[in-house]
Design a protein around this motif. Structure first.
Motif, mmCIF file in Angstrom:
data_model
loop_
_atom_site.group_PDB
_atom_site.id
_atom_site.type_symbol
_atom_site.label_atom_id
_atom_site.label_comp_id
_atom_site.label_asym_id
_atom_site.label_seq_id
_atom_site.Cartn_x
_atom_site.Cartn_y
_atom_site.Cartn_z
ATOM 1 N N ALA A 38 0.804 -1.216 0.000
ATOM 2 C CA ALA A 38 0.000 0.000 0.000
ATOM 3 C C ALA A 38 0.832 1.260 0.000
ATOM 4 C CB ALA A 38 -0.988 0.000 1.130
ATOM 5 N N PHE A 39 1.248 1.574 -1.198
ATOM 6 C CA PHE A 39 2.076 2.759 -1.475
ATOM 7 C C PHE A 39 3.352 2.722 -0.646
ATOM 8 C CE2 PHE A 39 -0.634 4.718 -4.237
ATOM 9 C CZ PHE A 39 -1.679 5.468 -3.727
ATOM 10 N N LEU A 40 3.925 1.566 -0.463
ATOM 11 C CA LEU A 40 5.117 1.384 0.386
ATOM 12 C C LEU A 40 4.869 2.016 1.741
ATOM 13 C CD1 LEU A 40 8.265 1.908 -1.794
ATOM 14 C CD2 LEU A 40 7.447 -0.153 -0.695
ATOM 15 N N GLY A 41 3.809 1.561 2.322
ATOM 16 C CA GLY A 41 3.433 2.152 3.606
ATOM 17 C C GLY A 41 2.962 3.551 3.326
ATOM 18 N N LEU A 42 2.548 3.741 2.128
ATOM 19 C CA LEU A 42 2.156 5.033 1.594
ATOM 20 C C LEU A 42 3.172 6.071 1.973
ATOM 21 C CD1 LEU A 42 -1.670 5.128 1.493
ATOM 22 C CD2 LEU A 42 -0.065 5.430 -0.341
ATOM 23 N N ALA A 43 4.380 5.697 1.802
ATOM 24 C CA ALA A 43 5.458 6.661 1.784
ATOM 25 C C ALA A 43 6.464 6.535 2.901
ATOM 26 C CB ALA A 43 4.921 8.053 1.703
ATOM 27 N N MET A 44 7.136 5.449 2.921
ATOM 28 C CA MET A 44 8.235 5.319 3.863
ATOM 29 C C MET A 44 9.404 6.188 3.386
ATOM 30 S SD MET A 44 7.231 3.465 6.257
ATOM 31 C CE MET A 44 8.640 2.923 7.174
ATOM 32 N N VAL A 45 9.395 6.512 2.115
ATOM 33 C CA VAL A 45 10.441 7.301 1.483
ATOM 34 C C VAL A 45 10.137 8.789 1.633
ATOM 35 C CG1 VAL A 45 11.512 7.708 -0.772
ATOM 36 C CG2 VAL A 45 10.506 5.495 -0.268
ATOM 37 N N LEU A 46 9.483 9.162 2.669
ATOM 38 C CA LEU A 46 8.842 10.459 2.756
ATOM 39 C C LEU A 46 9.709 11.697 2.795
ATOM 40 C CD1 LEU A 46 6.128 9.362 5.174
ATOM 41 C CD2 LEU A 46 6.193 9.470 2.739
ATOM 42 N N ALA A 47 10.748 11.667 3.493
ATOM 43 C CA ALA A 47 11.478 12.904 3.714
ATOM 44 C C ALA A 47 12.036 13.511 2.448
ATOM 45 C CB ALA A 47 12.589 12.668 4.709
ATOM 46 N N HIS B 271 -12.538 -6.200 -2.651
ATOM 47 C CA HIS B 271 -12.179 -6.745 -1.342
ATOM 48 C C HIS B 271 -10.901 -6.068 -0.855
ATOM 49 C CE1 HIS B 271 -10.044 -9.371 -4.184
ATOM 50 N NE2 HIS B 271 -9.131 -9.482 -3.252
ATOM 51 N N VAL B 272 -10.877 -5.810 0.451
ATOM 52 C CA VAL B 272 -9.747 -5.131 1.078
ATOM 53 C C VAL B 272 -8.569 -6.088 1.150
ATOM 54 C CG1 VAL B 272 -8.926 -4.046 3.204
ATOM 55 C CG2 VAL B 272 -11.232 -3.588 2.380
ATOM 56 N N THR B 273 -7.395 -5.588 0.781
ATOM 57 C CA THR B 273 -6.179 -6.398 0.811
ATOM 58 C C THR B 273 -5.176 -5.914 1.861
ATOM 59 O OG1 THR B 273 -5.200 -5.047 -0.936
ATOM 60 C CG2 THR B 273 -6.375 -7.042 -1.620
ATOM 61 N N TYR B 274 -5.376 -4.703 2.386
ATOM 62 C CA TYR B 274 -4.387 -4.138 3.303
ATOM 63 C C TYR B 274 -5.024 -2.993 4.079
ATOM 64 C CZ TYR B 274 0.081 -1.965 4.700
ATOM 65 O OH TYR B 274 1.137 -1.438 5.403
ATOM 66 N N ILE B 275 -4.769 -2.944 5.380
ATOM 67 C CA ILE B 275 -5.195 -1.836 6.239
ATOM 68 C C ILE B 275 -4.030 -1.542 7.179
ATOM 69 C CG2 ILE B 275 -6.786 -1.054 8.031
ATOM 70 C CD1 ILE B 275 -8.870 -2.991 6.900
ATOM 71 N N ASP B 276 -3.739 -0.252 7.369
ATOM 72 C CA ASP B 276 -2.644 0.109 8.253
ATOM 73 C C ASP B 276 -2.860 1.523 8.778
ATOM 74 O OD1 ASP B 276 -0.271 -0.189 9.662
ATOM 75 O OD2 ASP B 276 1.028 0.133 7.940
ATOM 76 N N VAL C 105 -2.059 8.828 9.723
ATOM 77 C CA VAL C 105 -2.587 8.464 8.401
ATOM 78 C C VAL C 105 -3.190 7.063 8.488
ATOM 79 C CG1 VAL C 105 -2.026 8.091 5.958
ATOM 80 C CG2 VAL C 105 -0.798 9.835 7.256
ATOM 81 N N GLY C 106 -4.404 6.921 7.977
ATOM 82 C CA GLY C 106 -5.028 5.611 7.823
ATOM 83 C C GLY C 106 -4.882 5.195 6.373
ATOM 84 N N ILE C 107 -4.527 3.918 6.139
ATOM 85 C CA ILE C 107 -4.268 3.427 4.786
ATOM 86 C C ILE C 107 -5.123 2.192 4.527
ATOM 87 C CG2 ILE C 107 -2.516 2.504 3.219
ATOM 88 C CD1 ILE C 107 -0.441 3.987 5.044
ATOM 89 N N TRP C 108 -5.781 2.172 3.371
ATOM 90 C CA TRP C 108 -6.582 1.037 2.955
ATOM 91 C C TRP C 108 -6.261 0.723 1.496
ATOM 92 C CZ3 TRP C 108 -8.244 5.258 5.559
ATOM 93 C CH2 TRP C 108 -8.800 5.065 6.822
ATOM 94 N N ALA C 109 -6.097 -0.535 1.168
ATOM 95 C CA ALA C 109 -5.890 -0.961 -0.218
ATOM 96 C C ALA C 109 -6.909 -2.050 -0.533
ATOM 97 C CB ALA C 109 -4.473 -1.471 -0.434
ATOM 98 N N ALA C 110 -7.324 -2.107 -1.787
ATOM 99 C CA ALA C 110 -8.309 -3.099 -2.216
ATOM 100 C C ALA C 110 -8.095 -3.412 -3.693
ATOM 101 C CB ALA C 110 -9.727 -2.547 -2.010
ATOM 102 N N THR C 111 -8.714 -4.476 -4.141
ATOM 103 C CA THR C 111 -8.791 -4.782 -5.562
ATOM 104 C C THR C 111 -10.257 -4.983 -5.884
ATOM 105 O OG1 THR C 111 -8.559 -7.158 -5.215
ATOM 106 C CG2 THR C 111 -6.539 -5.922 -5.648
ATOM 107 N N ALA D 165 -6.523 2.360 -3.634
ATOM 108 C CA ALA D 165 -5.907 2.664 -2.339
ATOM 109 C C ALA D 165 -6.375 4.034 -1.867
ATOM 110 C CB ALA D 165 -4.386 2.646 -2.445
ATOM 111 N N PHE D 166 -6.566 4.146 -0.564
ATOM 112 C CA PHE D 166 -6.929 5.409 0.075
ATOM 113 C C PHE D 166 -5.953 5.673 1.210
ATOM 114 C CE2 PHE D 166 -11.013 3.919 -1.531
ATOM 115 C CZ PHE D 166 -11.549 5.069 -2.090
ATOM 116 N N ALA D 167 -5.557 6.920 1.346
ATOM 117 C CA ALA D 167 -4.800 7.369 2.515
ATOM 118 C C ALA D 167 -5.566 8.561 3.085
ATOM 119 C CB ALA D 167 -3.387 7.779 2.130
#
Length: 184
Positions: A7-16, A109-114, A123-129, A140-142
Motif C-alpha cells: 500500500a504505497f510502500l506504507g504510503l510513503a516510507m520514502v517520505l522525507a 475486497h480489502v487487501t491491506y489496512i494500516d 494516516v489511515g491506509i486502505w488498499a483493495a482490488t 488505495a486510500f490514505a
C-alpha cells in the motif's frame, strides 16, 4: 500482487525526500484553505467534483476534488485528493469506506489496512482490488488527519502496471500533504 506494493510502500516510507516540488496546490473548501500538497511534475491537474449517485449513507454534497493523472496514462489510472464532508477523523472515514468502495468497483475486497505517521500526521491506509468495467483494478486510500476535525484524502484507482510505474511519484506526493499554510 504484493498487496499494492504494501500500500504505497506504507504510503510513503520514502517520505522525507520529495524530489517533486513543482508547484504547491492549496485545497480549499467553502472558500477556506484546508491543506496543501505538491503534485508530481508533468502530471495533469484538474479541479472538479465527482458525484456518486446515489451517495453512500451519511454522505452529503460532494466536496471539491483535485484529479491528477500522468499525461502518458490516458484513462487507465486516476489519483484524487479531497477533504470529505462525511468524515472528520480517520476512524469515521474507515467506517464509510465500504460504501464508497462499492460504488467505485464491483467485487471489491480489502487487501491491506494500516495506520502510520507521515510527517508527524496520523494516516489511515486502505488498499483493495476490484472490478470496474469488466477489468481488475487496484484501489488505495490514505486519510491524513491534518487537523483534529479535518481530513485530507488521497486516492488511487488504476491498473497494476500504472501503480508500479508511478509508485515513487504517488508516495512523494502523499509525503507533501500538510495543513494549509504550513511550511515544508
Amino acid at each position: 500482487m504484493r498487496t499494492l506494493r504494501v500500500a504505497f510502500l506504507g504510503l510513503a516510507m520514502v517520505l522525507a525526500s520529495t524530489g517533486l516540488s513543482l508547484a504547491e496546490v492549496v485545497y480549499s473548501k467553502g472558500g477556506e484553505a484546508v491543506y496543501q500538497f505538491d503534485p508530481p511534475k508533468g502530471w495533469k491537474l484538474r479541479k472538479g467534483t465527482y458525484r456518486l449517485n446515489p451517495a453512500p449513507a451519511g454522505m452529503s454534497e460532494t466536496p471539491p476534488i483535485y484529479s491528477l493523472r500522468p499525461k502518458q496514462t490516458g484513462d487507465s489510472m486516476w489519483v484524487g485528493t479531497w477533504s470529505p464532508d462525511h468524515a472528520s477523523t480517520i476512524k469515521e472515514f474507515g467506517a464509510k469506506l465500504k460504501g464508497l468502495r462499492g460504488r467505485l468497483m464491483s467485487k471489491s475486497h480489502v487487501t491491506y489496512i494500516d495506520k502510520r505517521v507521515i510527517n508527524g500526521l496520523p494516516v489511515g491506509i486502505w488498499a483493495a482490488t476490484g472490478m470496474r468495467e469488466g477489468k481488475w483494478y487496484d484501489l488505495a486510500f490514505a486519510a491524513v488527519q491534518i487537523q483534529p476535525d479535518e481530513l485530507a484524502v488521497v486516492a488511487f484507482i488504476g491498473e497494476r502496471a500504472d501503480f508500479d510505474r508511478y509508485e515513487k511519484e504517488l508516495s512523494d506526493m502523499l509525503a507533501t500533504v500538510r495543513p494549509a499554510g504550513e511550511a515544508k
